[in-house]
Design a protein around this motif. Structure first.
Motif, PDB file in Angstrom:
ATOM      1  N   ASN A  90       0.849  -1.192   0.000  1.00 13.55           N
ATOM      2  CA  ASN A  90       0.000   0.000   0.000  1.00 13.55           C
ATOM      3  C   ASN A  90       0.884   1.241   0.000  1.00 13.55           C
ATOM      4  O   ASN A  90       1.986   1.226   0.534  1.00 13.55           O
ATOM      5  CB  ASN A  90      -0.898   0.033   1.237  1.00 13.55           C
ATOM      6  CG  ASN A  90      -1.948  -1.055   1.225  1.00 13.55           C
ATOM      7  OD1 ASN A  90      -2.316  -1.567   0.180  1.00 13.55           O
ATOM      8  ND2 ASN A  90      -2.446  -1.403   2.403  1.00 13.55           N
ATOM      9  N   ASP A  92       1.023   5.303   1.198  1.00 15.02           N
ATOM     10  CA  ASP A  92       0.360   6.178   2.167  1.00 15.02           C
ATOM     11  C   ASP A  92      -0.488   7.256   1.510  1.00 15.02           C
ATOM     12  O   ASP A  92      -1.563   7.591   1.995  1.00 15.02           O
ATOM     13  CB  ASP A  92       1.401   6.851   3.080  1.00 15.02           C
ATOM     14  CG  ASP A  92       2.039   5.862   4.048  1.00 15.02           C
ATOM     15  OD1 ASP A  92       1.335   4.954   4.517  1.00 15.02           O
ATOM     16  OD2 ASP A  92       3.250   5.986   4.311  1.00 15.02           O
ATOM     17  N   SER A  93       0.015   7.797   0.394  1.00 21.03           N
ATOM     18  CA  SER A  93      -0.673   8.907  -0.244  1.00 21.03           C
ATOM     19  C   SER A  93      -0.407   8.882  -1.746  1.00 21.03           C
ATOM     20  O   SER A  93       0.684   8.521  -2.175  1.00 21.03           O
ATOM     21  CB  SER A  93      -0.169  10.220   0.351  1.00 21.03           C
ATOM     22  OG  SER A  93      -0.805  11.314  -0.262  1.00 21.03           O
ATOM     23  N   THR A  94      -1.404   9.264  -2.531  1.00 24.67           N
ATOM     24  CA  THR A  94      -1.253   9.331  -3.981  1.00 24.67           C
ATOM     25  C   THR A  94      -1.622  10.723  -4.462  1.00 24.67           C
ATOM     26  O   THR A  94      -2.357  11.454  -3.788  1.00 24.67           O
ATOM     27  CB  THR A  94      -2.156   8.309  -4.708  1.00 24.67           C
ATOM     28  OG1 THR A  94      -3.519   8.655  -4.488  1.00 24.67           O
ATOM     29  CG2 THR A  94      -1.892   6.898  -4.238  1.00 24.67           C
ATOM     30  N   GLU A  95      -1.104  11.050  -5.629  1.00 29.06           N
ATOM     31  CA  GLU A  95      -1.428  12.334  -6.247  1.00 29.06           C
ATOM     32  C   GLU A  95      -2.921  12.420  -6.553  1.00 29.06           C
ATOM     33  O   GLU A  95      -3.544  13.456  -6.375  1.00 29.06           O
ATOM     34  CB  GLU A  95      -0.608  12.477  -7.530  1.00 29.06           C
ATOM     35  CG  GLU A  95      -0.797  13.785  -8.254  1.00 29.06           C
ATOM     36  CD  GLU A  95       0.035  13.872  -9.520  1.00 29.06           C
ATOM     37  OE1 GLU A  95      -0.394  14.616 -10.414  1.00 29.06           O
ATOM     38  OE2 GLU A  95       1.074  13.202  -9.644  1.00 29.06           O
ATOM     39  N   GLY A  98      -5.187  11.122  -2.800  1.00 30.63           N
ATOM     40  CA  GLY A  98      -4.793  11.583  -1.470  1.00 30.63           C
ATOM     41  C   GLY A  98      -4.370  10.373  -0.659  1.00 30.63           C
ATOM     42  O   GLY A  98      -3.626   9.520  -1.145  1.00 30.63           O
ATOM     43  N   SER A  99      -4.890  10.236   0.563  1.00 36.48           N
ATOM     44  CA  SER A  99      -4.492   9.115   1.417  1.00 36.48           C
ATOM     45  C   SER A  99      -5.037   7.793   0.876  1.00 36.48           C
ATOM     46  O   SER A  99      -6.004   7.764   0.113  1.00 36.48           O
ATOM     47  CB  SER A  99      -5.006   9.339   2.843  1.00 36.48           C
ATOM     48  OG  SER A  99      -6.418   9.324   2.860  1.00 36.48           O
ATOM     49  N   PHE A 100      -4.392   6.702   1.285  1.00 32.45           N
ATOM     50  CA  PHE A 100      -4.840   5.353   0.921  1.00 32.45           C
ATOM     51  C   PHE A 100      -6.293   5.210   1.355  1.00 32.45           C
ATOM     52  O   PHE A 100      -6.671   5.592   2.464  1.00 32.45           O
ATOM     53  CB  PHE A 100      -3.966   4.308   1.627  1.00 32.45           C
ATOM     54  CG  PHE A 100      -4.436   2.904   1.392  1.00 32.45           C
ATOM     55  CD1 PHE A 100      -4.008   2.197   0.283  1.00 32.45           C
ATOM     56  CD2 PHE A 100      -5.321   2.288   2.274  1.00 32.45           C
ATOM     57  CE1 PHE A 100      -4.447   0.902   0.054  1.00 32.45           C
ATOM     58  CE2 PHE A 100      -5.763   0.997   2.050  1.00 32.45           C
ATOM     59  CZ  PHE A 100      -5.328   0.302   0.935  1.00 32.45           C
ATOM     60  N   LYS A 101      -7.134   4.646   0.460  1.00 34.87           N
ATOM     61  CA  LYS A 101      -8.542   4.476   0.825  1.00 34.87           C
ATOM     62  C   LYS A 101      -9.178   3.304   0.103  1.00 34.87           C
ATOM     63  O   LYS A 101      -8.779   2.942  -0.998  1.00 34.87           O
ATOM     64  CB  LYS A 101      -9.343   5.747   0.605  1.00 34.87           C
ATOM     65  CG  LYS A 101      -9.383   6.265  -0.809  1.00 34.87           C
ATOM     66  CD  LYS A 101     -10.111   7.595  -0.929  1.00 34.87           C
ATOM     67  CE  LYS A 101      -9.567   8.612  -0.073  1.00 34.87           C
ATOM     68  NZ  LYS A 101      -9.132   9.843  -0.280  1.00 34.87           N
ATOM     69  N   GLU A 111      -9.970   4.408   5.496  1.00 36.71           N
ATOM     70  CA  GLU A 111      -8.959   5.370   5.063  1.00 36.71           C
ATOM     71  C   GLU A 111      -7.688   5.217   5.886  1.00 36.71           C
ATOM     72  O   GLU A 111      -7.727   5.180   7.107  1.00 36.71           O
ATOM     73  CB  GLU A 111      -9.495   6.789   5.178  1.00 36.71           C
ATOM     74  CG  GLU A 111      -8.636   7.800   4.475  1.00 36.71           C
ATOM     75  CD  GLU A 111      -9.370   9.121   4.245  1.00 36.71           C
ATOM     76  OE1 GLU A 111      -8.803   9.952   3.539  1.00 36.71           O
ATOM     77  OE2 GLU A 111     -10.481   9.309   4.756  1.00 36.71           O
ATOM     78  N   GLY A 112      -6.563   5.126   5.172  1.00 37.19           N
ATOM     79  CA  GLY A 112      -5.254   5.034   5.804  1.00 37.19           C
ATOM     80  C   GLY A 112      -4.743   3.599   5.841  1.00 37.19           C
ATOM     81  O   GLY A 112      -5.516   2.655   6.021  1.00 37.19           O
ATOM     82  N   GLY A 180      -2.878   2.367  -4.128  1.00 35.87           N
ATOM     83  CA  GLY A 180      -3.314   3.606  -3.491  1.00 35.87           C
ATOM     84  C   GLY A 180      -4.738   3.546  -2.977  1.00 35.87           C
ATOM     85  O   GLY A 180      -5.163   4.404  -2.215  1.00 35.87           O
TER      86      GLY A 180
END
Length: 190
Positions: A90, A92-95, A98-101, A111-112, A180
């Motif tokens: 996983n 943590d964050s994508t363009e 945003g956060s992993f979801k 989320e996260g 992501g």
């Protein structure tokens, strides 16, 4: 004298023939040059897929096959209950997201990466889920930084001592070689 005239006539005819042949060759070369320089425009091939985003149709193409190996390893880690391996795949964050979801089949948001790990641990203990993948396809959507894998599997779980199965489709978003987030769509087995 006749003999000299005959040579002059032959010489003149040979020059005339050579000139005609030279002109024919020049005309042929000119034709080849003209036809080879023509712009032959062909319509670009239609995209094999699309995404309808905000009323706009965006082209989708075949994605990187390496994404399929990542998703297979991800599902294998779920079947092995390897929470650390899952978390390591996983991001943590994508363009884009945003956060992993995750949006699960009930429409609930997870989320996260840490929340995902804790949710999985509880689910593994409660229902002993097992995934059996039956298809996967990697795709790239124009204008998006990452790629997608659409995958289908049969999910078998044990709920209150009774085995139940569903057929699930996942839209998995991948960016920078990591997962992501994903959406789960599910239908109970009859």
């Amino acid at each position: 004298m006749l003999h000299e005239r005959f040579d002059f006539f032959t010489f003149f005819m040979e020059i005339k023939i050579l000139t005609i042949m030279k002109n024919i060759v020049l005309i042929m070369l000119a034709c080849i040059a003209i036809t080879s320089c023509q712009n032959t425009t062909t319509e670009p091939a239609a995209a094999p897929g699309y995404l309808n985003a905000s009323g706009e149709r965006v082209n989708a193409y075949d994605g990187d096959p390496a994404n399929l190996a990542l998703v297979d390893a991800y599902i294998d880690a779920h079947n092995a209950r390897d929470l650390e391996a899952i978390a390591s795949m996983n991001i943590d964050s994508t363009e884009m997201l945003g956060s992993f979801k995750i949006i699960n089949s009930l429409g609930e948001l997870v989320e996260g990466v840490e929340t995902h790990k804790n949710t999985l641990a509880a689910w593994f203990d409660a229902e002993n889920p097992q995934w059996n993948t039956y298809f996967a396809y990697s795709m790239k959507v124009d204008g998006q930084p990452g790629e997608w894998v659409i995958t289908g599997h049969k999910l078998t779980r044990t709920i209150d001592g009774e085995e139940t199965s569903s057929y699930d489709i996942l839209d998995i978003y991948i960016e920078n070689g990591k997962i992501g987030g994903f959406w789960v769509y599910s239908r109970k087995e009859k």
